[in-house]
Design a protein around this motif. Sequence first.
Motif, PDB file in Angstrom:
ATOM      1  N   ASP A  24       0.851  -1.191   0.000  1.00  0.00           N
ATOM      2  CA  ASP A  24       0.000   0.000   0.000  1.00  0.00           C
ATOM      3  C   ASP A  24       0.884   1.239   0.000  1.00  0.00           C
ATOM      4  N   ASP A  25       0.331   2.354   0.355  1.00  0.00           N
ATOM      5  CA  ASP A  25       1.078   3.606   0.274  1.00  0.00           C
ATOM      6  C   ASP A  25       2.149   3.727   1.359  1.00  0.00           C
ATOM      7  N   THR A  26       2.101   2.871   2.376  1.00  0.00           N
ATOM      8  CA  THR A  26       3.022   3.018   3.506  1.00  0.00           C
ATOM      9  C   THR A  26       3.990   1.859   3.676  1.00  0.00           C
ATOM     10  N   ALA A  27       3.665   0.690   3.141  1.00  0.00           N
ATOM     11  CA  ALA A  27       4.530  -0.466   3.408  1.00  0.00           C
ATOM     12  C   ALA A  27       4.283  -1.573   2.401  1.00  0.00           C
ATOM     13  N   VAL A  28       5.264  -2.469   2.327  1.00  0.00           N
ATOM     14  CA  VAL A  28       5.131  -3.701   1.561  1.00  0.00           C
ATOM     15  C   VAL A  28       4.542  -4.752   2.495  1.00  0.00           C
ATOM     16  N   LYS A  29       3.471  -5.379   2.090  1.00  0.00           N
ATOM     17  CA  LYS A  29       2.772  -6.316   2.962  1.00  0.00           C
ATOM     18  C   LYS A  29       3.219  -7.761   2.755  1.00  0.00           C
ATOM     19  N   THR A  30       3.231  -8.200   1.477  1.00  0.00           N
ATOM     20  CA  THR A  30       3.513  -9.603   1.188  1.00  0.00           C
ATOM     21  C   THR A  30       4.381  -9.708  -0.057  1.00  0.00           C
ATOM     22  N   VAL A  31       5.325 -10.650  -0.023  1.00  0.00           N
ATOM     23  CA  VAL A  31       6.149 -10.936  -1.202  1.00  0.00           C
ATOM     24  C   VAL A  31       6.099 -12.425  -1.489  1.00  0.00           C
ATOM     25  N   ARG A  32       6.406 -12.764  -2.732  1.00  0.00           N
ATOM     26  CA  ARG A  32       6.498 -14.165  -3.130  1.00  0.00           C
ATOM     27  C   ARG A  32       7.964 -14.487  -3.409  1.00  0.00           C
ATOM     28  N   TYR A  33       8.391 -15.655  -2.899  1.00  0.00           N
ATOM     29  CA  TYR A  33       9.748 -16.120  -3.193  1.00  0.00           C
ATOM     30  C   TYR A  33       9.645 -17.450  -3.911  1.00  0.00           C
ATOM     31  N   ARG A  34      10.294 -17.500  -5.072  1.00  0.00           N
ATOM     32  CA  ARG A  34      10.341 -18.747  -5.844  1.00  0.00           C
ATOM     33  C   ARG A  34      11.799 -19.038  -6.151  1.00  0.00           C
ATOM     34  N   LYS A  35      12.269 -20.173  -5.669  1.00  0.00           N
ATOM     35  CA  LYS A  35      13.669 -20.530  -5.840  1.00  0.00           C
ATOM     36  C   LYS A  35      14.006 -20.693  -7.306  1.00  0.00           C
ATOM     37  N   LEU A  36      15.130 -20.060  -7.691  1.00  0.00           N
ATOM     38  CA  LEU A  36      15.566 -20.163  -9.085  1.00  0.00           C
ATOM     39  C   LEU A  36      16.070 -21.568  -9.362  1.00  0.00           C
ATOM     40  N   THR A  37      15.722 -22.082 -10.518  1.00  0.00           N
ATOM     41  CA  THR A  37      16.201 -23.406 -10.932  1.00  0.00           C
ATOM     42  C   THR A  37      17.235 -23.239 -12.027  1.00  0.00           C
ATOM     43  N   THR A  38      18.295 -24.017 -11.937  1.00  0.00           N
ATOM     44  CA  THR A  38      19.368 -23.955 -12.940  1.00  0.00           C
ATOM     45  C   THR A  38      19.205 -25.128 -13.898  1.00  0.00           C
ATOM     46  N   SER A  39      19.278 -24.828 -15.175  1.00  0.00           N
ATOM     47  CA  SER A  39      19.117 -25.884 -16.185  1.00  0.00           C
ATOM     48  C   SER A  39      20.438 -26.581 -16.418  1.00  0.00           C
TER      49      SER A  39
END
Length: 425
Positions: A410-425
């Motif tokens: 929102d205008d004052t803060a970050v509430k939630t983030v998504r983390y997805r582990k990077l995969t190496t080919s």
Amino acid sequence: MNEIPLSVLFASLGVLLLLSGFFSGSETALMTLNRYRLRHQAEQGKRGAILAQRLLDRPDRLIGLILLGNNFVNILASSLATVIALRLGGEGAIAAAAGLLTLIILIFSEVTPKTLAALHPERIAYPAAYIYVPLLKLLYPIVAAVNLITNGLLGLMGVRPQSGQGQALSREELRTVVIEAGAMIPQQSRDMLIAILDLENATVEEIMIPRNEVQGIDLQDSPDEIIAAIRRANYTLLPLFDGNFDNVIGLIHSRTAMHVLLEHGFGHGQLDKDDLRSIAREPYFVPEGTHLYQQLVNFQRARQRVGLVVDEYGDFQGLITLADLLEEIVGEFTTDPADAYPDIHRTDDGSLLIDCTITIRELNRAMRWALPTHGPKTLNGLIIDYLETIPEQGTSLKLRGYPLEIIQADDTAVKTVRYRKLTTS
């Protein structure tokens, strides 16, 4: 000297080279011994370790003895090599003999024994100690005279021979020792030891329950609201306050409060607020900025389990419990962060949704990350500090190598983030 057979001269030269190798290798072995392992073995009664520790208590004497013997045998070997060269090839062979002797000493009496000693110091140092202790007694007058002169020269330079002894490991050095212990210490035990060492680097506000998340009982609320607050409490001791958290009266044990409720008719609004005051414990306040290790000691001394964190103005900042401190040491009893931390949730696609009010220390412990803890205390604060602005929903960033996507803000803060582990080919 001309009457001595060449075979005897060569044999004597070989013995001198062996002695030179012994002095060189034993010097390296004794000086590279692990002093803490040595002390432990000496306390266990191992004779070689006891003798080696006695020698290393005065390294100036030990070095003087070793160099006295090493220089003596090397000079004597050089003299014998000169005699052998004269008898075999005349004066023209002296230079060749000197060069060949230097090469032989370098390979067989210096590099080889010193490398072996550095790889296996105890195997060489302990047997050598049996030789050096009586040899030091025998040659003590000469060694003492040499030490007297060398210590005098060191004194002119402002160096004392004993000044480097007895220095304890620093916290960071001890941390490195624990990390490098490898299989000698189980992983869980290593993590606990490191966590104990790290307690001195963190303060109570880094792990406390912040003010806006603290559950408590407000005497200004209605009896039904107070009863509901007690029923939904997630922890045992609840702050009792009058109007706001800056006016804390004490701490109430939820079980004791339940007894009071039962006495006055549970759920019917029949509650005397003076009864709550009477059962409230005296609040225990913790100054903001107190290091975790010191607070652990303070809890033990005061026989308290819950503290109210206040700033320099006496304003309430949060709540810290003994359980929070113990979790810093023993960690969580699970390998899946989504199972142990309510601020981290695993989704069906395998990604993690992280509540940005989570502290950096808790996130590092849960995810085994290495985010910096010397700046912002929460993930929200770290993201804003990194971007120098409040990001919009859908923004993606790589925070110290960890890919994050802003899911809610929102205008004052970050509430939630998504983390997805990077995969190496």
